[in-house]
Design an enzyme around this catalytic site. Structure first.
Site, PDB file in Angstrom:
ATOM      1  CE  LYS A 121      -4.555 -31.202 -26.573  1.00 39.96           C
ATOM      2  NZ  LYS A 121      -4.910 -30.128 -25.735  1.00 39.96           N
TER       3      LYS A 121
ATOM      4  CE1 TYR B 200      -3.567 -34.356 -25.023  1.00 44.77           C
ATOM      5  CE2 TYR B 200      -1.757 -34.516 -26.643  1.00 44.77           C
ATOM      6  CZ  TYR B 200      -2.326 -33.907 -25.623  1.00 44.77           C
ATOM      7  OH  TYR B 200      -1.769 -32.761 -24.933  1.00 44.77           O
TER       8      TYR B 200
HETATM    9  P1  NDP Z   1      -2.008 -31.062 -16.420  1.00 48.18           P
HETATM   10  O1  NDP Z   1      -2.509 -32.443 -16.389  1.00 48.18           O
HETATM   11  O2  NDP Z   1      -1.123 -30.549 -15.366  1.00 48.18           O
HETATM   12  O3  NDP Z   1      -3.404 -30.287 -16.447  1.00 48.18           O
HETATM   13  C1  NDP Z   1      -4.488 -30.436 -16.757  1.00 48.18           C
HETATM   14  C2  NDP Z   1      -5.632 -29.597 -16.332  1.00 48.18           C
HETATM   15  O4  NDP Z   1      -6.861 -29.835 -16.986  1.00 48.18           O
HETATM   16  C3  NDP Z   1      -5.982 -29.604 -15.155  1.00 48.18           C
HETATM   17  O5  NDP Z   1      -5.875 -28.311 -14.284  1.00 48.18           O
HETATM   18  C4  NDP Z   1      -7.177 -30.343 -14.980  1.00 48.18           C
HETATM   19  O6  NDP Z   1      -8.030 -29.802 -13.871  1.00 48.18           O
HETATM   20  C5  NDP Z   1      -7.916 -29.911 -16.361  1.00 48.18           C
HETATM   21  N1  NDP Z   1      -9.039 -30.756 -16.554  1.00 48.18           N
HETATM   22  C6  NDP Z   1      -8.894 -31.898 -16.927  1.00 48.18           C
HETATM   23  N2  NDP Z   1     -10.099 -32.539 -17.124  1.00 48.18           N
HETATM   24  C7  NDP Z   1     -10.952 -31.734 -17.062  1.00 48.18           C
HETATM   25  C8  NDP Z   1     -12.462 -31.526 -17.134  1.00 48.18           C
HETATM   26  N3  NDP Z   1     -13.100 -32.522 -17.451  1.00 48.18           N
HETATM   27  N4  NDP Z   1     -12.898 -30.343 -16.880  1.00 48.18           N
HETATM   28  C9  NDP Z   1     -12.187 -29.333 -16.269  1.00 48.18           C
HETATM   29  N5  NDP Z   1     -10.879 -29.310 -16.174  1.00 48.18           N
HETATM   30  C10 NDP Z   1     -10.225 -30.242 -16.648  1.00 48.18           C
HETATM   31  O7  NDP Z   1      -1.721 -31.126 -17.888  1.00 48.18           O
HETATM   32  P2  NDP Z   1      -0.814 -29.468 -18.676  1.00 48.18           P
HETATM   33  O8  NDP Z   1      -0.993 -28.555 -17.769  1.00 48.18           O
HETATM   34  O9  NDP Z   1       0.470 -30.137 -19.130  1.00 48.18           O
HETATM   35  O10 NDP Z   1      -1.883 -29.511 -19.805  1.00 48.18           O
HETATM   36  C11 NDP Z   1      -2.682 -28.483 -20.301  1.00 48.18           C
HETATM   37  C12 NDP Z   1      -3.117 -28.347 -21.518  1.00 48.18           C
HETATM   38  O11 NDP Z   1      -1.880 -28.216 -22.258  1.00 48.18           O
HETATM   39  C13 NDP Z   1      -3.679 -29.646 -21.948  1.00 48.18           C
HETATM   40  O12 NDP Z   1      -4.752 -29.197 -22.911  1.00 48.18           O
HETATM   41  C14 NDP Z   1      -2.661 -30.222 -22.684  1.00 48.18           C
HETATM   42  O13 NDP Z   1      -3.237 -31.503 -23.824  1.00 48.18           O
HETATM   43  C15 NDP Z   1      -1.928 -29.302 -23.418  1.00 48.18           C
HETATM   44  N6  NDP Z   1      -0.504 -29.660 -23.873  1.00 48.18           N
HETATM   45  C16 NDP Z   1       0.310 -29.980 -22.812  1.00 48.18           C
HETATM   46  C17 NDP Z   1       1.586 -30.233 -22.826  1.00 48.18           C
HETATM   47  C18 NDP Z   1       2.753 -30.767 -22.007  1.00 48.18           C
HETATM   48  O14 NDP Z   1       3.927 -31.462 -22.681  1.00 48.18           O
HETATM   49  N7  NDP Z   1       2.450 -30.799 -20.945  1.00 48.18           N
HETATM   50  C19 NDP Z   1       2.096 -30.660 -24.361  1.00 48.18           C
HETATM   51  C20 NDP Z   1       0.972 -29.874 -25.588  1.00 48.18           C
HETATM   52  C21 NDP Z   1      -0.132 -29.690 -24.927  1.00 48.18           C
HETATM   53  P3  NDP Z   1      -9.026 -30.672 -12.922  1.00 48.18           P
HETATM   54  O15 NDP Z   1      -8.290 -31.909 -12.840  1.00 48.18           O
HETATM   55  O16 NDP Z   1      -8.987 -30.107 -11.709  1.00 48.18           O
HETATM   56  O17 NDP Z   1     -10.265 -30.633 -13.427  1.00 48.18           O
END
Ligand code: NDP
Length: 244
Positions: free
Chosen positions: A156, A152
């Site tokens: 990032k 991860y």
């Molecule tokens: P969630 O797990 O709540 O959301 C992740 C999103 O990514 C979902 O909407 C999912 O949609 C989508 N996703 C995953 N795989 C795919 C794929 N193959 N194609 C299209 N969409 C995909 O996580 P967060 O909202 O917390 O995370 C959002 C971003 O922020 C990520 O990149 C994460 O790494 C980053 N982030 C989050 C942090 C945190 O503390 N929460 C901290 C730092 C960064 P679906 O399953 O419908 O495809």
């Protein structure tokens, strides 16, 4: 946002959903992409009910074909994508010594290669329009490292390098490319943390709380706005002071 067309990847929940809602509230025409289309449809209903413009497109960022189809669909509904938010992301945590190759590949492919491929789809239209905004959602751990998350963190940190390189490649075309590095944000991704991990983490955050998806969305909205026209290649920390 002047009716700009904004495509948000991973908009079905969490940070991506909050970005889609906020950009729509500010007048963007939002294309929400993810694999869980039902959730996207609910989001579109919500945006339209508030008077905004939105469309849902099925999108799996691990598939080049799916990405290309999603961009064609977005274009058919609203026109060329002018704002791209690369937010889709996953974790597959584990110590390197025991990490399975498939968990390394899945994370790099989704978080880093997926963003690269979306940028490739978006750039030609932005170059032609001489206007574009790209925001890549990185992470505080991409700047600090984190044991148990080498895949991860590599993805990032890779996004930060990608951001700075592409920012330099396309600056002359009036396209800005920035990253947002959230700290610990309350979403499904961090719900997996157990109580002990939370207790260890909270004292490290000077602002004394986890962030919200909206905290991140506000930073994204700023970076894609006209007010941020002179900011490119930047990594904007949204982490409550966890890393200064
Ligand atoms: P969630 O797990 O709540 O959301 C992740 C999103 O990514 C979902 O909407 C999912 O949609 C989508 N996703 C995953 N795989 C795919 C794929 N193959 N194609 C299209 N969409 C995909 O996580 P967060 O909202 O917390 O995370 C959002 C971003 O922020 C990520 O990149 C994460 O790494 C980053 N982030 C989050 C942090 C945190 O503390 N929460 C901290 C730092 C960064 P679906 O399953 O419908 O495809």
């Amino acid at each position: 946002m002047n009716n700009r067309v904004a495509l948000v990847t991973g908009a079905s929940q969490g940070i991506g959903r909050a970005c889609a809602l906020l950009l729509a509230q500010h007048g963007a025409r939002v294309v929400a992409g993810a694999r869980q289309v039902e959730k996207l449809e609910q989001l579109v209903v919500e945006i339209r009910a508030a008077g905004g413009h939105a469309a849902a497109v099925p999108l799996d960022v691990t598939s080049e074909e799916s990405i290309s189809t999603a961009f064609r669909q977005a274009e058919a509904v609203f026109g060329k994508v002018e704002i791209l938010i690369n937010n889709a992301g996953i974790t597959r945590d584990g110590l390197v010594m025991r990490m399975k190759r498939e968990n390394w590949d899945a994370v790099i492919q989704t978080n880093l290669t997926g963003a690269f491929l979306c940028i490739q789809q978006a750039l030609p239209g932005m170059v032609r329009a001489r206007w574009g905004r790209i925001v890549n959602i990185s992470s505080v751990v991409g700047e600090m490292g984190n044991p148990g998350q080498a895949n991860y963190v590599a993805s990032k940190a890779g996004l930060i390098g990608l951001t700075k390189s592409i920012a330099q490649e396309v600056a002359s075309r009036n396209i800005t490319v920035n990253a947002v590095a959230p700290g610990f944000i309350q979403t499904a991704m961090t719900e997996a943390l157990d109580e002990k991990a939370r207790e260890r983490l909270l004292p490290l955050i000077p602002l004394g709380r986890m962030g919200t998806d909206l905290d991140v969305a506000h930073a994204v909205r700023f970076l894609v706005s006209d007010e941020a026209a002179y900011i490119t290649g930047h990594v904007l920390d949204v982490n409550g002071g966890l890393r200064m």
